[in-house]
Design an enzyme around this catalytic site. Structure first.
Site: not given
Length: 274
Positions: A105-106
């Protein structure tokens, strides 16, 4: 090694005896380019072929995202795996799909971040939107703020992003504040719950159950996508929450129940940190 150990444990516990296993291909550049800049994809390809030329300005070859041979292929395969699950759920071939290799998710549109090269979540959600989904809800219960996904859909009213995480005052990536509620065209489609270090089971579960179901119900998504990083656990070396496996299981079960309530059981569950 982490994913290999996870797979061995799941197999030893009999979990994999009750699911259909997919063998995804490597996502092509056109798929990755739905959420990533082509210049960034090319930079990953170069670093994958020769780690010594990794572009640190794009987050490659750093301590968090060291370059390695085959990096592009490994990361693109994970992204394709999440896309394949999203396709199967949307087309009705499966009710639930899990990619515990995913949940990266980063990763941002133009650079790597926080152990994440390609944002498989963004790839999957964008595919759903491009193939008929009107609304997608994304719930992130990793200990870190789901910044990459939030940023990709910051101004898209078709995507609700909810992140429950340890406060950025104490933990990477230093973002995810309650006042962050979405871009001008999508006000109210972003929600962040930032928790103090030391938060335990009861407060963590209350944070999730008092915020996530009401927002997701009101949004009425066609599909629920969730990220289940296990780094909320009390023994995780990089974070400071005090969550047990029992509470994690309860959170996962509540999201499963929510998918049946709001999206006819269409649920894509992804891995994450820890």
């Amino acid at each position: 090694m982490r994913l290999d150990l996870t797979t061995r444990l799941a197999r030893a516990l009999g979990v994999l005896d009750h699911v259909t296993l997919l063998a995804p291909e490597v996502a092509d550049d056109d798929v990755l380019a739905t959420v990533h800049d082509r210049e960034y994809i090319e930079a990953v390809r170069r670093a994958s072929a020769d780690p010594t030329v990794a572009d640190q300005h794009r987050g490659l070859g750093t301590e968090d995202d060291p370059a390695f041979a085959g990096m592009h292929e490994a990361s693109a395969r994970i992204a394709q795996g999440t896309l394949d699950i999203c396709r199967g759920v949307w087309q009705g071939d499966i009710d639930h799909g899990v990619n515990y290799c995913g949940g990266l998710h980063h990763a941002m549109r133009s650079y790597a971040s926080g152990f994440c090269i390609y944002n498989d979540i963004g790839v999957g959600i964008q595919w759903l939107l491009d193939h008929g989904a009107q609304r997608v809800a994304y719930v992130d219960i990793d200990v870190h703020h789901g910044d990459g996904v939030e940023r990709m859909f910051w101004n898209d009213p078709r995507v609700l992003t909810v992140s429950v995480h340890e406060s950025g005052r104490h933990l990477f990536p230093g973002t995810g504040w309650p006042a962050d509620i979405g871009g001008p065209a999508a006000r109210g489609t972003v929600a962040n719950v930032a928790l103090p270090p030391g938060t335990g089971d009861s407060a963590w579960l209350r944070s999730i159950e008092s915020v996530v179901p009401p927002l997701v119900r009101a949004f009425a998504p066609d599909v629920l996508v969730s990220q289940h990083g296990c780094d909320t656990h009390m023994h995780d070396p990089l974070a400071h929450l005090a969550i047990t496996i029992d509470a994690q299981r309860r959170a996962h079960e509540s999201l499963h129940d929510l998918a049946h309530e709001v999206s006819q059981g269409r649920w894509v569950a992804l891995g994450g940190g820890g």
